[in-house]
Every structure is written in C-alpha cells, then in structure tokens.
Design a protein around this motif. Structure first.
Motif, mmCIF file in Angstrom:
data_model
loop_
_atom_site.group_PDB
_atom_site.id
_atom_site.type_symbol
_atom_site.label_atom_id
_atom_site.label_comp_id
_atom_site.label_asym_id
_atom_site.label_seq_id
_atom_site.Cartn_x
_atom_site.Cartn_y
_atom_site.Cartn_z
ATOM 1 N N GLU A 115 -8.564 5.561 -3.780
ATOM 2 C CA GLU A 115 -7.901 4.334 -3.329
ATOM 3 C C GLU A 115 -6.394 4.527 -3.373
ATOM 4 N N TYR A 116 -5.705 3.671 -2.622
ATOM 5 C CA TYR A 116 -4.250 3.806 -2.458
ATOM 6 C C TYR A 116 -3.548 2.492 -2.775
ATOM 7 N N GLU A 117 -2.373 2.636 -3.369
ATOM 8 C CA GLU A 117 -1.473 1.494 -3.536
ATOM 9 C C GLU A 117 -0.134 1.914 -2.961
ATOM 10 N N VAL A 118 0.464 1.029 -2.159
ATOM 11 C CA VAL A 118 1.713 1.329 -1.490
ATOM 12 C C VAL A 118 2.781 0.344 -1.936
ATOM 13 N N VAL A 119 3.971 0.883 -2.239
ATOM 14 C CA VAL A 119 5.134 0.080 -2.617
ATOM 15 C C VAL A 119 6.358 0.683 -1.922
ATOM 16 N N GLY A 120 7.453 -0.065 -1.850
ATOM 17 C CA GLY A 120 8.694 0.498 -1.320
ATOM 18 C C GLY A 120 9.381 -0.378 -0.299
ATOM 19 N N VAL A 121 10.177 0.261 0.541
ATOM 20 C CA VAL A 121 10.990 -0.430 1.536
ATOM 21 C C VAL A 121 10.916 0.302 2.872
ATOM 22 N N VAL A 132 -0.734 1.505 7.865
ATOM 23 C CA VAL A 132 -1.561 1.635 9.071
ATOM 24 C C VAL A 132 -2.125 3.054 9.199
ATOM 25 N N ILE A 133 -1.324 4.054 8.884
ATOM 26 C CA ILE A 133 -1.825 5.431 8.920
ATOM 27 C C ILE A 133 -2.986 5.593 7.934
ATOM 28 N N LEU A 134 -2.805 5.127 6.702
ATOM 29 C CA LEU A 134 -3.890 5.219 5.717
ATOM 30 C C LEU A 134 -5.120 4.469 6.207
ATOM 31 N N ASP A 140 -12.766 3.983 4.710
ATOM 32 C CA ASP A 140 -13.695 3.623 3.645
ATOM 33 C C ASP A 140 -13.021 3.493 2.281
ATOM 34 N N LYS A 141 -11.716 3.696 2.218
ATOM 35 C CA LYS A 141 -11.027 3.665 0.927
ATOM 36 C C LYS A 141 -10.141 2.423 0.824
#
Length: 173
Positions: A115-121, A132-134, A140-141
């Motif tokens: 699984e992924y978590e995204v943060v930033g600017v 969107v790429i992920l 399925d993740k």
C-alpha cells in the motif's frame, strides 16, 4: 516492507522559493518528518520524489509556459526543504522532469509495497499526478493521501484535488 510513504517534491522552491506554496507548505515540515520517522520505525519504506529541471532546457518545456523556472538541478531551490532533507538517509530519491514520475511503476520498492501513502506539494499538481500513476498501475493496492501533509499555492485547488482523489477511490487521511 508493507507500506511505502512517497514524499512528493518537498523542495525549497515549492516551499518558499521560486514557486512557493508558502506558509501552508512550511507548516508541513514537522508533520512530514514525524511521518517519515514512523514509517521507518515500523520497518516500512520511504521514497522521495524531486522535481528536477535543467537550466539550459527549461525554456523548452511545457511547464515554462505556465511556471517560472524552478527546481533547477544543483541550485538551492532544488534541494529538499529543511529537516526533511536531513531525513533522507539511505532512502531513494527519484528525480523527475515532469509532474508525474513515470518511472514509479518500474521501481522494485514501489512494486513490492502492499500500500502507498502520498504526501507533499503541490497537491493539485505533482501530488495528484503521482497518485494517478499509482492508481493506474497498481489498481489492487490501497492508496492514501494525508491532506494535512499536503499543500498547494492555492487553498481552493488543494481542496479540489483532495476531493477529486477521494472521488476516484483514494483514501484521504
């Protein structure tokens, strides 16, 4: 490694430099640092993305029509911001010449995560593009975005991007 934290473009030019998200981005520093530390303590991965442009080529890019020169490789504005820069350690740093890191799906670190978590600017530009790429490559993740660890140069666009991501199934923390 079960989870992967992806820190998107938390660079000086986007915090308080050439293309600043300003006080909202400055306020993220401690939150992002705590999140990095928590991921590492849990044995999970951290990946840093850096917007990277070459000074000699910038004027020929699509971005040049909309944004002033920023994140020029080798300049202070290209560096990760503040304490986040100090926390890189042995985590990978991926340089990307555009909003989205098209190399993301090819990285073993990314492929191996559950699984992924995204943060930033900026939320409505590079954060959104990389989510969107992920989303398109790893359907399925689970993907989450911590809205309290993201910022934009325009609060309305930040909010709109958060709602857009929520609308296509991203978990908003």
């Amino acid at each position: 490694m079960k989870k992967l934290l992806i820190v998107v473009d938390y660079q000086k030019d986007f915090v308080n430099g050439a293309l600043p998200c300003g006080a909202a981005a400055e306020a993220l520093e401690e939150r992002i640092c705590r999140k990095i530390a928590a991921y590492r303590a849990a044995g999970d991965g951290v990946l840093f993305l850096k917007d990277t442009h070459l000074a000699a080529e910038y004027q020929n890019t699509r971005e040049a029509a909309s944004f002033p020169p920023h994140c020029l490789k080798g300049t202070p504005g290209w560096e990760l911001y503040g304490k986040v820069r100090e926390m890189v350690g042995d985590s990978p740093v991926l340089e990307k010449p555009s909003f989205g890191a098209k190399q993301l799906p090819e990285l073993d670190l990314v492929k191996q995560a559950e699984e992924y978590e995204v943060v930033g600017v900026a939320t409505n530009v590079c954060v959104l593009h990389n989510v969107v790429i992920l989303y398109n490559f790893f359907k399925d993740k689970p993907i989450s975005v911590d809205a309290q660890c993201c910022a934009s140069f325009d609060r309305r666009l930040h909010d709109n991007a958060i709602e857009l991501m929520r609308g296509f199934g991203v978990t908003i923390l």
